[in-house]
Design a protein around this motif. Structure first.
Motif, PDB file in Angstrom:
ATOM      1  N   GLN A   1      45.627  33.696  42.433  1.00 24.99           N
ATOM      2  CA  GLN A   1      44.202  33.510  42.229  1.00 24.99           C
ATOM      3  C   GLN A   1      43.935  32.065  41.836  1.00 24.99           C
ATOM      4  O   GLN A   1      44.572  31.533  40.933  1.00 24.99           O
TER       5      GLN A   1
ATOM      6  N   VAL B   1      39.958  31.245  38.818  1.00 22.88           N
ATOM      7  CA  VAL B   1      39.742  32.204  37.745  1.00 22.88           C
ATOM      8  C   VAL B   1      38.949  31.570  36.602  1.00 22.88           C
ATOM      9  O   VAL B   1      39.344  30.528  36.066  1.00 22.88           O
TER      10      VAL B   1
ATOM     11  N   GLN C   1      41.722  42.565  39.299  1.00 21.47           N
ATOM     12  CA  GLN C   1      43.080  42.777  39.785  1.00 21.47           C
ATOM     13  C   GLN C   1      43.353  44.252  40.059  1.00 21.47           C
ATOM     14  O   GLN C   1      44.322  44.588  40.733  1.00 21.47           O
TER      15      GLN C   1
ATOM     16  N   GLU D   1      39.293  37.244  47.321  1.00 24.72           N
ATOM     17  CA  GLU D   1      39.794  36.126  46.521  1.00 24.72           C
ATOM     18  C   GLU D   1      40.459  35.081  47.405  1.00 24.72           C
ATOM     19  O   GLU D   1      40.366  33.881  47.131  1.00 24.72           O
TER      20      GLU D   1
ATOM     21  N   GLY E   1      35.614  32.705  39.906  1.00 15.23           N
ATOM     22  CA  GLY E   1      36.018  34.096  39.965  1.00 15.23           C
ATOM     23  C   GLY E   1      35.880  34.756  38.597  1.00 15.23           C
ATOM     24  O   GLY E   1      36.680  34.499  37.700  1.00 15.23           O
TER      25      GLY E   1
ATOM     26  N   HIS F   1      36.313  37.902  36.428  1.00 16.13           N
ATOM     27  CA  HIS F   1      37.035  39.171  36.439  1.00 16.13           C
ATOM     28  C   HIS F   1      36.341  40.154  35.499  1.00 16.13           C
ATOM     29  O   HIS F   1      36.241  39.914  34.291  1.00 16.13           O
TER      30      HIS F   1
ATOM     31  N   SER G   1      39.329  31.197  47.688  1.00 19.59           N
ATOM     32  CA  SER G   1      40.272  30.078  47.642  1.00 19.59           C
ATOM     33  C   SER G   1      40.076  29.143  48.830  1.00 19.59           C
ATOM     34  O   SER G   1      40.105  27.914  48.687  1.00 19.59           O
TER      35      SER G   1
END
Length: 231
Positions: free
Chosen positions: A174, A177, A19, A28, A49, A51, A32
């Motif tokens: 998002q 995640v 982020q 991102e 995803g 992070h 999606s």
């Protein structure tokens, strides 16, 4: 509910993101789109995803970041011989990497992945869904000696208001995640694996992605997914 073994074409799309990175939102959004299109077409494309946490010191701590996900990206860097880490990075079936916002590369890599059949088909089911953990049953076929089973809980539809850092003032949506992840050696079949779940996880918007991966060259040999909401 058990997801039947996926022995046809499949693509595991892992993206390393943050982020705190202003070049990550377009990637991102692409991830999606990839996941949404695959659902509509009934294709075995699984988007994750991860992070990473190395952006956290630059003004915005990503609440979904985990040092274990940074370590996973570091392992890929060693396998690819690329050395340094960057975001956004997309990895398809453990063997192809590129900048995560590159639509052409993503489309080509996924198409190539879908053309191959699984060498280690995998079936996954939710044995028990508790308030703080989920237990999964799995079954594999033809697993090589040096292989691991990766299991990830992936949550969709998460909105985050970013107050500081490169994305300050933005609300990021998002959809893929990784909220929990575990990697275990494949020692027996069938087997069982347990994952701790975060307190704020919404099972109605979450799925479990499982994929078998070579320990050496990190190639993904088989993959499947099951919705948590069906447990």
């Amino acid at each position: 509910m058990t997801n039947p073994s996926t022995d046809g074409g499949y693509a595991v799309v892992e993206m390393f993101t943050s982020q705190g990175c202003n070049s990550c939102p377009p990637a991102e959004e692409l991830l999606s789109e990839i996941e949404r299109d695959a659902r509509e077409r009934g294709q075995n494309v699984f988007a994750l995803g991860f992070h990473v946490d190395y952006w956290d010191d630059l003004g915005w701590p990503d609440q979904f970041a985990d040092a274990a996900y940074t370590a996973r990206q570091e392992a890929y860097a060693r396998a690819f011989g690329t050395g340094g880490l960057y975001t956004p990075q997309m990895v398809v079936n453990g063997t192809v990497e590129f900048v995560g916002s590159d639509r052409r590369r993503a489309a080509g890599a996924i198409m190539s992945a879908m053309a191959a059949r699984a060498t280690t088909p995998l079936a996954l089911s939710v044995a028990n869904l508790g308030t703080d953990r989920v237990t999964l049953d799995y079954r594999t076929e033809r697993a090589p000696e040096r292989a691991v089973l990766n299991v990830a809980i992936v949550e969709r539809g998460l909105d985050s208001e970013i107050a500081r850092g490169e994305n300050a003032g933005r609300t990021l949506r998002q959809d893929n995640v990784v909220r929990a992840f575990r990697s275990v050696e494949l020692r027996a079949e069938p087997g069982q694996v347990e994952l701790a779940t975060p307190a704020d996880l919404d099972p109605r918007s979450a799925s479990v992605v499982g994929y078998v991966q070579e320990s050496g060259n990190r190639a993904v040999l088989g993959a499947t997914a099951v919705e948590l909401s069906t447990a």
